[in-house]
Design an enzyme around this catalytic site. Sequence first.
Site, mmCIF file in Angstrom:
data_model
loop_
_atom_site.group_PDB
_atom_site.id
_atom_site.type_symbol
_atom_site.label_atom_id
_atom_site.label_comp_id
_atom_site.label_asym_id
_atom_site.label_seq_id
_atom_site.Cartn_x
_atom_site.Cartn_y
_atom_site.Cartn_z
ATOM 1 N N HIS A 67 -25.587 -60.752 -38.244
ATOM 2 C CA HIS A 67 -24.423 -60.374 -37.430
ATOM 3 C C HIS A 67 -23.115 -60.791 -38.105
ATOM 4 O O HIS A 67 -23.009 -61.896 -38.628
ATOM 5 C CB HIS A 67 -24.523 -61.005 -36.038
ATOM 6 C CG HIS A 67 -25.563 -60.340 -35.183
ATOM 7 N ND1 HIS A 67 -26.914 -60.483 -35.414
ATOM 8 C CD2 HIS A 67 -25.441 -59.506 -34.129
ATOM 9 C CE1 HIS A 67 -27.575 -59.755 -34.525
ATOM 10 N NE2 HIS A 67 -26.712 -59.157 -33.738
ATOM 11 N N SER A 84 -20.616 -52.308 -34.156
ATOM 12 C CA SER A 84 -19.952 -53.604 -34.043
ATOM 13 C C SER A 84 -18.439 -53.407 -33.907
ATOM 14 O O SER A 84 -17.772 -54.088 -33.116
ATOM 15 C CB SER A 84 -20.280 -54.459 -35.269
ATOM 16 O OG SER A 84 -19.680 -55.709 -35.151
ATOM 17 N N GLU A 86 -16.883 -50.948 -32.570
ATOM 18 C CA GLU A 86 -16.581 -50.471 -31.219
ATOM 19 C C GLU A 86 -16.663 -51.626 -30.214
ATOM 20 O O GLU A 86 -15.797 -51.787 -29.349
ATOM 21 C CB GLU A 86 -17.570 -49.352 -30.883
ATOM 22 C CG GLU A 86 -17.162 -48.441 -29.752
ATOM 23 C CD GLU A 86 -17.649 -48.968 -28.418
ATOM 24 O OE1 GLU A 86 -16.946 -48.789 -27.421
ATOM 25 O OE2 GLU A 86 -18.737 -49.591 -28.374
ATOM 26 N N GLU A 87 -17.685 -52.467 -30.356
ATOM 27 C CA GLU A 87 -17.873 -53.587 -29.423
ATOM 28 C C GLU A 87 -16.756 -54.617 -29.555
ATOM 29 O O GLU A 87 -16.225 -55.111 -28.552
ATOM 30 C CB GLU A 87 -19.244 -54.234 -29.687
ATOM 31 C CG GLU A 87 -20.391 -53.334 -29.266
ATOM 32 C CD GLU A 87 -21.697 -53.564 -30.036
ATOM 33 O OE1 GLU A 87 -22.680 -52.868 -29.742
ATOM 34 O OE2 GLU A 87 -21.724 -54.430 -30.937
ATOM 35 N N GLN A 88 -16.393 -54.919 -30.796
ATOM 36 C CA GLN A 88 -15.335 -55.909 -31.008
ATOM 37 C C GLN A 88 -13.991 -55.369 -30.508
ATOM 38 O O GLN A 88 -13.181 -56.106 -29.940
ATOM 39 C CB GLN A 88 -15.266 -56.311 -32.485
ATOM 40 C CG GLN A 88 -16.567 -56.980 -32.963
ATOM 41 C CD GLN A 88 -16.357 -57.903 -34.153
ATOM 42 O OE1 GLN A 88 -15.318 -58.513 -34.311
ATOM 43 N NE2 GLN A 88 -17.387 -58.035 -34.977
ATOM 44 N N PHE A 119 -21.929 -67.353 -34.719
ATOM 45 C CA PHE A 119 -21.866 -67.261 -33.259
ATOM 46 C C PHE A 119 -22.082 -65.806 -32.844
ATOM 47 O O PHE A 119 -21.389 -64.911 -33.345
ATOM 48 C CB PHE A 119 -20.490 -67.732 -32.777
ATOM 49 C CG PHE A 119 -20.257 -67.566 -31.306
ATOM 50 C CD1 PHE A 119 -20.880 -68.411 -30.396
ATOM 51 C CD2 PHE A 119 -19.400 -66.587 -30.826
ATOM 52 C CE1 PHE A 119 -20.662 -68.280 -29.031
ATOM 53 C CE2 PHE A 119 -19.169 -66.446 -29.463
ATOM 54 C CZ PHE A 119 -19.803 -67.300 -28.571
ATOM 55 N N VAL A 120 -23.048 -65.572 -31.951
ATOM 56 C CA VAL A 120 -23.327 -64.211 -31.483
ATOM 57 C C VAL A 120 -23.188 -64.159 -29.961
ATOM 58 O O VAL A 120 -23.745 -64.988 -29.242
ATOM 59 C CB VAL A 120 -24.744 -63.748 -31.905
ATOM 60 C CG1 VAL A 120 -25.063 -62.377 -31.304
ATOM 61 C CG2 VAL A 120 -24.863 -63.690 -33.428
ATOM 62 N N ILE A 121 -22.418 -63.167 -29.518
ATOM 63 C CA ILE A 121 -22.263 -62.929 -28.080
ATOM 64 C C ILE A 121 -22.086 -61.429 -27.888
ATOM 65 O O ILE A 121 -21.593 -60.743 -28.788
ATOM 66 C CB ILE A 121 -21.041 -63.710 -27.525
ATOM 67 C CG1 ILE A 121 -21.028 -63.712 -25.999
ATOM 68 C CG2 ILE A 121 -19.729 -63.171 -28.080
ATOM 69 C CD1 ILE A 121 -20.032 -64.693 -25.377
ATOM 70 N N ALA A 123 -20.183 -58.696 -27.152
ATOM 71 C CA ALA A 123 -18.733 -58.522 -27.030
ATOM 72 C C ALA A 123 -18.383 -57.450 -26.001
ATOM 73 O O ALA A 123 -17.345 -57.504 -25.360
ATOM 74 C CB ALA A 123 -18.142 -58.160 -28.392
#
Length: 174
Positions: A67, A84, A86-88, A119-121, A123
Site C-alpha cells: 500500500h 488509490s 480516487e480514494e485518497q 499505515f493503512v486505513i 480512506a
Amino acid sequence: MDIGAINCLSYEDFVRILGNVVERCPVVAAAVWSSRPFPSVAALEAAIDDFIEALPESGKEGILRCHPDLAGRELQSGTLTPESREEQGHAGLDRMDASEVARMARLNAEYKERFGFPFVICARTSDKATIAEQLRVRLRNTHAQERARAVEEVKKICRLRLRGLVLADQNNKL
Ligand SMILES: NC(=O)N[C@H]1NC(=O)NC1=O
C-alpha cells in the site's frame, strides 16, 4: 458486471479486472479464481478474506507493504493506482496545505518506523482529520493488534472496490 458474469471470466480477464481489489496484490485475485463459481459477491468477498487470513503473518505484512502512503510521495508525483488516487481524493488528501502534508509525512514515518509497514486505513470512508487522528491513536497499539487492525482495513478497501466494480457496470446497463 454481476456475479454470474464474474464467474464466467477467464483467468486472465478475472485478474485484469479484479487484480487490484487488494492494492498491488493481483496474487489475491489469481488465488481465488479457482474457487469459482461464487454464489454471490459476498461469497467472493469471503473467499478473499479467507485467503488473506490464511497467510502467515509475514504474508499479511507483505500485503500491507504493497500500500502507498496516504498523502505521500506517490500522490504528489501522480503515480498512485487509479483506485488509490480516487480514494485518497475522496478523503481530501489531495487538498492539503504544506503543513498538513508535512504533519502526515511525519506521522507516516513514525508509524512505519514502529511497525515496519505503512499505515493503512480505508480512506473512502474517512477524511483527512480522522486519518491523522487514527494514525496517532493506532501508534499506541501493539504490533500484533495493529497488524490485525490494518488487515481489517485492507478487507474494507477491497469490499468497496469490488462493489464499485459491480455497481459501476450496473449503472452502465441503465
Ligand atoms: N495507506 C493506505 O491506507 N492506502 C490505501 N487506503 C485506501 O483507502 N486506499 C489506499 O491506497
